[in-house]
Every structure is written in structure tokens, then in C-alpha cells.
Motif scaffolding. Structure first.
Motif, PDB file in Angstrom:
ATOM      1  N   GLU A  89       0.842  -1.196   0.000  1.00 15.56           N
ATOM      2  CA  GLU A  89       0.000   0.000   0.000  1.00 15.56           C
ATOM      3  C   GLU A  89       0.882   1.253   0.000  1.00 15.56           C
ATOM      4  N   VAL A  90       0.430   2.273  -0.731  1.00 11.82           N
ATOM      5  CA  VAL A  90       1.120   3.567  -0.768  1.00 11.82           C
ATOM      6  C   VAL A  90       0.078   4.655  -0.533  1.00 11.82           C
ATOM      7  N   VAL A  91       0.300   5.471   0.493  1.00 14.10           N
ATOM      8  CA  VAL A  91      -0.624   6.571   0.811  1.00 14.10           C
ATOM      9  C   VAL A  91       0.117   7.890   0.618  1.00 14.10           C
ATOM     10  N   TYR A  92      -0.458   8.771  -0.171  1.00 13.29           N
ATOM     11  CA  TYR A  92       0.160  10.066  -0.481  1.00 13.29           C
ATOM     12  C   TYR A  92      -0.267  11.117   0.536  1.00 13.29           C
ATOM     13  N   ALA A  93       0.676  11.952   0.963  1.00 17.32           N
ATOM     14  CA  ALA A  93       0.388  13.081   1.858  1.00 17.32           C
ATOM     15  C   ALA A  93       1.109  14.308   1.313  1.00 17.32           C
ATOM     16  N   SER A  94       0.363  15.376   1.057  1.00 16.56           N
ATOM     17  CA  SER A  94       0.958  16.587   0.507  1.00 16.56           C
ATOM     18  C   SER A  94       1.832  17.275   1.548  1.00 16.56           C
ATOM     19  N   ARG A  95       2.660  18.204   1.087  1.00 18.60           N
ATOM     20  CA  ARG A  95       3.529  18.923   2.013  1.00 18.60           C
ATOM     21  C   ARG A  95       2.729  19.759   3.015  1.00 18.60           C
ATOM     22  N   ASP A  96       1.563  20.252   2.592  1.00 15.66           N
ATOM     23  CA  ASP A  96       0.716  21.010   3.512  1.00 15.66           C
ATOM     24  C   ASP A  96       0.151  20.096   4.611  1.00 15.66           C
ATOM     25  N   GLU A  97      -0.235  18.885   4.239  1.00 17.83           N
ATOM     26  CA  GLU A  97      -0.728  17.927   5.235  1.00 17.83           C
ATOM     27  C   GLU A  97       0.376  17.533   6.209  1.00 17.83           C
ATOM     28  N   GLU A  98       1.591  17.391   5.699  1.00 20.85           N
ATOM     29  CA  GLU A  98       2.728  17.074   6.565  1.00 20.85           C
ATOM     30  C   GLU A  98       3.004  18.213   7.545  1.00 20.85           C
ATOM     31  N   LEU A  99       2.888  19.460   7.084  1.00 28.60           N
ATOM     32  CA  LEU A  99       3.094  20.593   7.974  1.00 28.60           C
ATOM     33  C   LEU A  99       2.007  20.656   9.040  1.00 28.60           C
ATOM     34  N   ASP A 100       0.758  20.367   8.645  1.00 28.54           N
ATOM     35  CA  ASP A 100      -0.342  20.359   9.625  1.00 28.54           C
ATOM     36  C   ASP A 100      -0.092  19.313  10.715  1.00 28.54           C
ATOM     37  N   LYS A 101       0.443  18.139  10.334  1.00 34.51           N
ATOM     38  CA  LYS A 101       0.765  17.102  11.323  1.00 34.51           C
ATOM     39  C   LYS A 101       1.827  17.610  12.302  1.00 34.51           C
ATOM     40  N   MET A 102       2.833  18.327  11.785  1.00 36.20           N
ATOM     41  CA  MET A 102       3.898  18.835  12.643  1.00 36.20           C
ATOM     42  C   MET A 102       3.365  19.912  13.594  1.00 36.20           C
ATOM     43  N   ILE A 103       2.447  20.735  13.098  1.00 36.12           N
ATOM     44  CA  ILE A 103       1.854  21.771  13.948  1.00 36.12           C
ATOM     45  C   ILE A 103       1.058  21.134  15.080  1.00 36.12           C
ATOM     46  N   GLN A 104       0.310  20.072  14.766  1.00 34.04           N
ATOM     47  CA  GLN A 104      -0.461  19.367  15.795  1.00 34.04           C
ATOM     48  C   GLN A 104       0.451  18.718  16.828  1.00 34.04           C
ATOM     49  N   SER A 105       1.591  18.249  16.369  1.00 35.78           N
ATOM     50  CA  SER A 105       2.503  17.536  17.275  1.00 35.78           C
ATOM     51  C   SER A 105       3.368  18.483  18.103  1.00 35.78           C
ATOM     52  N   PHE A 106       3.837  19.584  17.489  1.00 35.71           N
ATOM     53  CA  PHE A 106       4.848  20.414  18.151  1.00 35.71           C
ATOM     54  C   PHE A 106       4.372  21.825  18.509  1.00 35.71           C
ATOM     55  N   GLY A 107       3.156  22.178  18.125  1.00 38.10           N
ATOM     56  CA  GLY A 107       2.640  23.476  18.552  1.00 38.10           C
ATOM     57  C   GLY A 107       2.402  24.449  17.412  1.00 38.10           C
ATOM     58  N   ASP A 108       1.642  25.491  17.729  1.00 41.42           N
ATOM     59  CA  ASP A 108       1.248  26.476  16.717  1.00 41.42           C
ATOM     60  C   ASP A 108       2.398  27.357  16.252  1.00 41.42           C
ATOM     61  N   LYS A 114       3.763  28.152   7.193  1.00 47.10           N
ATOM     62  CA  LYS A 114       2.727  27.979   6.166  1.00 47.10           C
ATOM     63  C   LYS A 114       2.931  28.929   4.990  1.00 47.10           C
ATOM     64  N   GLN A 115       3.560  30.090   5.260  1.00 48.77           N
ATOM     65  CA  GLN A 115       3.803  31.051   4.186  1.00 48.77           C
ATOM     66  C   GLN A 115       4.869  30.542   3.225  1.00 48.77           C
ATOM     67  N   SER A 116       5.821  29.770   3.762  1.00 53.30           N
ATOM     68  CA  SER A 116       6.872  29.206   2.915  1.00 53.30           C
ATOM     69  C   SER A 116       7.195  27.813   3.444  1.00 53.30           C
ATOM     70  N   ASN A 117       6.430  26.832   2.983  1.00 56.39           N
ATOM     71  CA  ASN A 117       6.525  25.462   3.487  1.00 56.39           C
ATOM     72  C   ASN A 117       7.816  24.797   2.990  1.00 56.39           C
ATOM     73  N   PRO A 118       8.743  24.470   3.908  1.00 60.29           N
ATOM     74  CA  PRO A 118      10.011  23.866   3.484  1.00 60.29           C
ATOM     75  C   PRO A 118       9.935  22.353   3.291  1.00 60.29           C
ATOM     76  N   LEU A 119       8.785  21.737   3.643  1.00 62.55           N
ATOM     77  CA  LEU A 119       8.671  20.282   3.607  1.00 62.55           C
ATOM     78  C   LEU A 119       8.401  19.785   2.193  1.00 62.55           C
ATOM     79  N   GLY A 120       8.678  18.514   1.987  1.00 61.64           N
ATOM     80  CA  GLY A 120       8.358  17.879   0.715  1.00 61.64           C
ATOM     81  C   GLY A 120       7.133  16.997   0.862  1.00 61.64           C
TER      82      GLY A 120
END
Length: 294
Positions: A89-108, A114-120
Motif C-alpha cells: 500500500e502507498v498513501v500520499y500526503a501533501s507537504r501542507d498535510e505534513e506541515l499540519d501534522k507537525m503543527i499538531q505535534s509540536f505546537g502552533d 505555512k507562508q513558505s513550506n520547506p517540507l516535501g
């Protein structure tokens, strides 16, 4: 063998159990205790194996695409990963979704990115065989547009070694317990047959064939196995059903789940009954054999 003769053997085996009631009780007790121990141990090991499978199936590979890769490049990478041998199985997650996960885990505080998302973009990959996770991860790491492949390399390999060792130890313990059960039960049955050796010698002296002498004892072994398996089957079924009804709601959503009562209890009861009959027949056959040489 004629049906009439076989019917006689059945009647004689049942009469013999009644005539030798104390030895029958001793044999059935030995079968009951050992099969109860074996059954409880199998319940424990099968549920531990279920936990091991759950842990293995929870292992996944995170493939981070190159942040500079465009949408077409990421889709090409996803296509190649999906076509990789052994990938389930392969599940795709966009860079914006990855950033949202990090915000939920590490804080606002991270919302500033979000203005310049460095994630892939990321791909979450599961293997058909969790034991092949490392090999698949190494293969994916050679693909173009792959920035990073993460699967907890050292921890996963140690985890799989521990789980494999646990399974092997459990298998050895079950086999050792079964061997011990066969030894104890066959010795108990042998004592029963030794007490009736004169009966066997008389039957042989009057011309009875080996099969004619042997069959009633084999049938007795079957009855002893069935009677000895009945109590473990009943106790384990009731105990496991109550255990499942109590813990299943509490474990809902957790990694560890007890095996469903159906078909597990039916399969376990069938196994216990088979072991009881097999051990009873084997013990009778091995014990009566030495007294047939008259």
C-alpha cells in the motif's frame, strides 16, 4: 474387519473402562491436566503472536520527496514506489498535510512556516511482508526525486529479531510441553495395560490375532482421549469467552487485540480433541505392543 466384530470391540472397550474404573480415572486425569496446560499455553502464545503480527503490520516506510520536485515528478515517484515488488500500500500526503501534522505535534509556533513550506510531499508505504521493510526501503532510496527514506532502521531490525526469537521460543515450549504430555499420558496408559497383561496373554494363548487383541485397547485410548479432552475444552472455552467479553471493549482501538472467540475457540477445541485422541491411541498402541509377543 466385520462390522459385527468391530461392534463387539466397542462394547468390550467400554466394559473394560468400567471394570478398571480407578485406572480409567487415573488415565483421564492425566490427559485432562496435561491438555489443560497445553491448551492454556496455546491460548497465551496465539494471542502473543497476534500482538507480534499487529506490531509488524504497524511498521511503515516514510518516503519524503525532494522539496524541489514538482507535482508531475512526485506522481512519477509514487507510481514507481507502487510498482516496487513487495509493496502492499502507498498513501500520499501533501507537504501542507505534513506541515499540519507537525503543527499538531509540536505546537502552533510552526504555523509560521505555512507562508513558505520547506517540507516535501510524503509517501507512506507498507510492505506485504513486514520483514522485507528494510530491503524495500533501500530499493526506494535509489529512485529519482527521493529526498529521504525513514523507517526506523535500527529499531525495526531489533524489533523483528525480538519478535522472531519470541515466536521460536514459544514454538519450542509448545513442542516440549506436548512431548511431556505424551510421555506422561502414555506411561499412565501403560500402567493400565500392564495391570491387564494376564488378560492379553490368555487371549493370545487361545489363538486371538494381534489385531483382535489390539483394537479394544486402541478404542479405549480413544475414549480416554475424548474424556480427558472434554474438561479442558469446556474450561478453556468458558474462560476465554468471559475474558474476551471483559477485555474486548477496553482494548478497542489499541494496538493489542484478543483473538475473536469465533473461530478461535472452535479451532482450539478441535486441536485439543485431536491431541487427546492421538495421545490416547499412541499410548495404547505403544504399550500393548510389547505384550503381543507371547
Amino acid at each position: 474387519m466385520k462390522a459385527r466384530t468391530f461392534g463387539r470391540h466397542i462394547r468390550e472397550s467400554l466394559k473394560s473402562l468400567r471394570r478398571n474404573s480407578w485406572m480409567t480415572f487415573a488415565s483421564v486425569s492425566a490427559v485432562t491436566v496435561t491438555l489443560l496446560l497445553v491448551g492454556v499455553f496455546i491460548v497465551i502464545m496465539m494471542n502473543l503472536n497476534q500482538l507480534a503480527d499487529s506490531i509488524e503490520n504497524d511498521v511503515e516506510i516514510k518516503v519524503v520527496a525532494d522539496p524541489a520536485a514538482d507535482e508531475a515528478a512526485v506522481k512519477e515517484l509514487q507510481k514507481k514506489v507502487s510498482a516496487t515488488a513487495g509493496v502492499l500500500e502507498v498513501v500520499y500526503a501533501s507537504r501542507d498535510e505534513e506541515l499540519d501534522k507537525m503543527i499538531q505535534s509540536f505546537g502552533d509556533e510552526l504555523s509560521l512556516y505555512k507562508q513558505s513550506n520547506p517540507l516535501g510531499d510524503a509517501l507512506y508505504v507498507k510492505a506485504q511482508d513486514p520483514q522485507q521493510t528494510a530491503a524495500i526501503a533501500n530499493k526506494i532510496n535509489t529512485y529519482d526525486y527521493t529526498y529521504e527514506v525513514v523507517y526506523g532502521e535500527d529499531k525495526v531490525e531489533k524489533l523483528f529479531k525480538v519478535l522472531n526469537a519470541s515466536r521460536n521460543v514459544g514454538l519450542v515450549l509448545i513442542l516440549a510441553l506436548l512431548f511431556t504430555a505424551m510421555f506422561l499420558i502414555s506411561n499412565t496408559i501403560r500402567i493400565t495395560i500392564v495391570a491387564r497383561r494376564k488378560e492379553i496373554e490368555i487371549m493370545k494363548l487361545v489363538g486371538a490375532t494381534n489385531n483382535f487383541v489390539r483394537v479394544p485397547f486402541l478404542l479405549e485410548g480413544i475414549w480416554l482421549g475424548i474424556l480427558g479432552a472434554a474438561i479442558p475444552m469446556l474450561l478453556i472455552s468458558i474462560s476465554y469467552y468471559n475474558l474476551y467479553e471483559y477485555w474486548e471493549p477496553k482494548l478497542k482501538g489499541e494496538l493489542f487485540q484478543l483473538l475473536n472467540t469465533t473461530p478461535f475457540i472452535l479451532q482450539l477445541n478441535g486441536l485439543i480433541l485431536f491431541m487427546g485422541i492421538f495421545i490416547g491411541v499412541w499410548g495404547s498402541f505403544m504399550s500393548v505392543r510389547k505384550f503381543l509377543k507371547v
